[in-house]
Write an enzyme that holds these catalytic residues in place. Structure first.
Site, short mmCIF file in Angstrom:
data_model
loop_
_atom_site.label_atom_id
_atom_site.label_comp_id
_atom_site.label_asym_id
_atom_site.label_seq_id
_atom_site.Cartn_x
_atom_site.Cartn_y
_atom_site.Cartn_z
N ASP A 136 65.47 2.92 57.95
CA ASP A 136 64.12 2.71 57.44
C ASP A 136 64.14 1.75 56.26
O ASP A 136 63.29 0.86 56.14
CB ASP A 136 63.51 4.06 57.02
CG ASP A 136 62.03 3.94 56.69
OD1 ASP A 136 61.29 3.40 57.52
OD2 ASP A 136 61.63 4.37 55.60
N MET A 174 39.78 2.31 70.43
CA MET A 174 40.90 1.53 69.89
C MET A 174 40.42 0.57 68.80
O MET A 174 40.98 0.52 67.71
CB MET A 174 41.61 0.77 71.02
CG MET A 174 42.75 -0.13 70.56
SD MET A 174 44.07 0.73 69.65
CE MET A 174 45.13 1.27 70.99
N VAL A 231 40.81 -5.98 73.80
CA VAL A 231 39.99 -5.74 74.99
C VAL A 231 40.86 -5.12 76.09
O VAL A 231 42.04 -4.84 75.89
CB VAL A 231 39.30 -7.04 75.48
CG1 VAL A 231 38.40 -7.60 74.38
CG2 VAL A 231 40.30 -8.08 75.94
N HIS A 256 51.02 -4.95 68.81
CA HIS A 256 50.85 -3.75 69.63
C HIS A 256 50.74 -2.50 68.77
O HIS A 256 51.71 -2.05 68.17
CB HIS A 256 52.04 -3.64 70.61
CG HIS A 256 51.99 -2.41 71.46
ND1 HIS A 256 53.12 -1.80 71.97
CD2 HIS A 256 50.94 -1.66 71.90
CE1 HIS A 256 52.76 -0.75 72.68
NE2 HIS A 256 51.45 -0.63 72.65
N ASN A 277 57.76 0.22 75.23
CA ASN A 277 57.40 0.56 76.62
C ASN A 277 58.49 0.18 77.60
O ASN A 277 58.67 0.85 78.62
CB ASN A 277 56.07 -0.11 77.00
CG ASN A 277 54.89 0.69 76.47
OD1 ASN A 277 54.95 1.91 76.39
ND2 ASN A 277 53.83 0.02 76.08
#
EC number: 4.2.1.17
Length: 721
Positions: A297, A325, A401, A451, A501
């Site tokens: 960290d 969001m 979007v 992200h 992801n």
């Protein structure tokens, strides 16, 4: 000058009073490293040898007091044999005891943060005066440890066992008023009056008005609790704390056991008990992982600071796409002080976004984390709009979007035509290539990925994605804005799924294989929760959304067909086709009811078994250990590939991305540290046992090379040694 070193000086003030000042040269904070400890010994010896000294005031030359031990020294220290570690700990403790045993009164003036060893040093003094703005605490449990410089011995004897257990087991920082209330300090004063208050107190102790020896004595004696009081204090606390901490974090309960064991002994024997227990904790895999996590960290924050030099200041932001969001992003920006425009093409979406921001601000107001004035200020900093009229002076636009490349490209091209030439555009996408989206832009150098993870206000990670043409200034400015929003940014290079992801979907791939092999998903969830995940994979998929997972899996399969494409229908396909989309429509792997607080609560739904039946291709006997390996090996190997492919620059960033982004069990330190804890060679051998499951289980050539050469990701011994 009575003593002068690189971290400590001792000088005469007046009438036999001396000031022992901590001011570690070349550092912004004081900490107990080897140098400081050694100088503390020499300074105490110098005071002891000077017959003219009548009292000692301890001060700090920094804005904080002492922030604790130097954690960078822990890694090497904790590799030492147990006996050597215990001896070293007792040697350090003798310095604190020698200070405590000085034949003159001692007062500590706590001007700022005093944590860990910093507070333990204060506890060894006779009196403690604290600035009203200062904070104190013993946060060692957050590193899988407990106090090792006398904290478990002195604190219970000063503030009582119950209070000490709460302070030590929680690891929390405590405000000055709270510290005064329980008796951890003797006085709280305004910061500008601290020195005068300390001088006044020491003079009164020297004159005999205050009996410093009587004040000192309880710290040297047994804990004043009879057998019944001890049982009530310790047994109740152990049960409660064990329930709170869980089995993977042993330090809080071990701290209570140590206080209990040492309760019937005087200081010196009690310190021996503390040292033995402290070293036992230092040798646990949990401590080694949590210390590694802390150091990672720090490295992350240092890297993020490195971008500050070329970052532009974001004074005005905008978000495209309101809704939940967009509202979350607008809230986060506004509450942290950056005004933001929130644009959408539909009035109802704008309203949804404003409602989300208002709800989040209201929640903070209810919990006392925000004043009504600050809430109003934050709401006023969010300006809803249906047009680009005010976009001319926006420094950074976050596009949020729908996750569709054509829609995103159209929106990005449109906004680019309505902003200044230097405005940075950032796409909040979870899977779509940034370089692909950049093809629609005239100024791709001003474009990056940003992200956010859902829910935005709770998830600490932001992936900043560098596309093929992204400029360093655009990357740096986005990193700086993410930090300003209170997030932990990690810069990653462009690829399908980026870091988090890309690593998460092989984990889901392991899960899909297990379900297709006839393993009950409820059992899989229980096993993975026991392993340390905040929720099992089936529950996580329901929370993410089965449709989102289905789309993400297809994107990843297209990006990495050699190992992520599976031609067989899976559990995700079956649920998606049955329109069981997870929490969002009340049924996925589980069904969802609303609890008393209005939140979704999962319940088992037998109907799902019929939905899943067609995708169960075999019935395999699989142990709990197998379940962990089927799930974790693909995740770990994909993390290795991300590092090897340069998607992420360092092992520390890879691990922190998984901890901040998907809740990887912190006590295991991250995927790469988890491999280190098993041993790279042992992990490769383990993966080879599951080779029949496909390409996701194949170690890379470089990992095999590391295994053959005895290398590790963090260059330290395995935590099992």
């Amino acid at each position: 000058m009575i003593y002068e070193g690189k971290a400590i000086t001792v000088k005469a003030l007046e009438s036999g009073i001396v000031e022992l000042n901590f001011d570690l040269k070349g550092e912004s904070v004081n900490k107990f490293n080897r140098l400081t400890l050694n100088e503390f010994r020499q300074a105490v010896d110098a005071v002891k040898a000077d017959a003219s000294v009548k009292g000692v005031i301890v001060t700090s030359g920094k804005d904080s007091f002492i922030v604790g031990a130097d954690i960078t020294e822990f890694v090497d220290n904790f590799k030492l044999p147990e006996a050597e570690l215990v001896a070293g700990n007792l040697e350090a403790n003798r310095i604190f005891s020698d200070f405590e045993d000085l034949n003159v009164p001692t007062v500590v003036a706590i001007n700022g943060i005093a944590l860990g060893g910093g507070l333990e040093m204060c506890l060894a003094a006779d009196y403690r005066v604290m600035a009203s703005s200062a904070r104190i605490g013993l946060p060692e449990v957050k590193l899988g440890l407990y106090p090792g410089f006398g904290g478990t011995v002195r604190l219970p004897r000063i503030i009582g066992a119950d209070n000490a257990i709460e302070w030590i087991a929680s690891g929390k920082e405590n405000a000055a008023e709270d510290a005064l209330k329980v008796g951890a300090v003797d006085a709280v004063v305004a910061p500008e009056k601290l020195q005068a208050a300390a001088l006044d107190l020491i003079q009164r102790a020297i004159s005999g008005e205050f009996d410093y020896k009587a004040k000192r004595q309880p710290k040297l004696d047994k804990l004043k609790l009879n057998a019944i009081e001890q049982m009530m204090a310790f047994e109740t606390a152990k049960g409660f704390v064990a329930g709170q901490a869980g089995p993977n974090y042993p330090a809080p309960v071990e701290a209570i056991k140590t206080i209990q064991k040492a309760a019937n002994f005087g200081r010196d024997k009690a310190l021996e008990i503390e040292a033995a227990g402290f070293v036992k904790m230092a040798k646990t895999p949990a401590a080694q992982s949590l210390i590694g996590l802390f150091l990672n960290d720090q490295e992350l924050k240092k890297k993020a600071r490195g971008y500050d030099k070329i970052a532009k200041d974001v004074k005005q932001a905008a978000v495209l796409g309101a809704g939940i969001m967009g509202g979350g992003i607008a809230y986060q920006s506004a509450v942290k002080g950056t005004p933001i425009l929130m644009k959408d093409i539909r009035e109802e979406a704008i309203q949804l976004g404003l409602n989300e921001a208002s709800k989040l601000l209201g929640g903070r107001l209810e919990k006392g984390r925000l004043t009504a004035a600050k809430m109003a200020e934050a709401l006023n900093a969010i300006r809803p709009t249906l047009s680009y009229g005010d976009f001319g002076n926006v420094d950074l636009v976050v596009e949020a979007v729908v996750e569709n490349p054509k829609v995103k490209q159209a929106v990005l091209a449109e906004v680019e035509a309505n902003v200044g030439e230097n405005t940075i555009l950032a796409s909040n996408t979870s899977t779509i290539s940034i370089s692909l989206l950049a093809q629609a832009l005239k100024r791709p150098e001003n474009f990056v990925g940003m992200h956010f993870f859902n829910p935005v206000h709770m998830m600490p990670l932001v992936e900043v994605i560098r596309g093929e043409k992204s400029s360093e200034e655009a990357v740096a400015t986005t990193v700086a804005y993410a930090k300003k929003m209170g997030k932990n940014p990690i810069v990653v290079n462009d690829c399908p799924g980026f870091l988090v992801n890309r690593v998460l979907f092989p984990y889901f791939g392991g899960f899909a294989r297990l379900v297709s092999a006839g393993v009950d998903f409820v059992r899989i969830d229980k096993v993975m929760e026991k392993f340390g995940w905040p929720m099992g994979p089936a529950y996580l998929m329901d929370v993410v959304g089965i449709d989102t997972g289905h789309h993400g899996r297809d994107v990843m399969a297209e990006g990495f067909p050699d190992r992520m494409k599976d031609d067989r229908r899976s559990a995700i396909d079956a649920l998606y086709d049955a329109k069981r989309l997870g929490q969002k429509n009340g049924k996925g792997f589980y069904a969802y009811e609303t609890d008393k607080k209005g939140k979704p609560k999962k319940v088992n739904d037998p109907a799902v078994l019929d939905v899943l039946k067609p995708i169960v291709y075999e019935q395999r006997e699989v142990s709990d250990e197998d379940i962990v390996n089927w799930m974790m090996i693909p995740l770990c190997l994909e993390t290795v590939r991300c590092l090897e492919d340069g998607i992420v620059e360092t092992a520390a960033e890879a691990d922190m991305g998984l901890i901040y982004g998907i809740g990887f069990p912190p006590f295991r330190g991250g995927a790469l540290r988890y491999i280190d804890s098993i041993g790279v060679a042992e992990f490769v051998a383990l993966a080879d046992q599951y080779a029949e499951l496909g390409a996701l289980y194949q170690p890379t050539a470089k990992l095999r090379e590391m295994a053959a050469n005895g290398q590790s990701f963090f260059g330290q011994a395995s935590s099992e040694e």
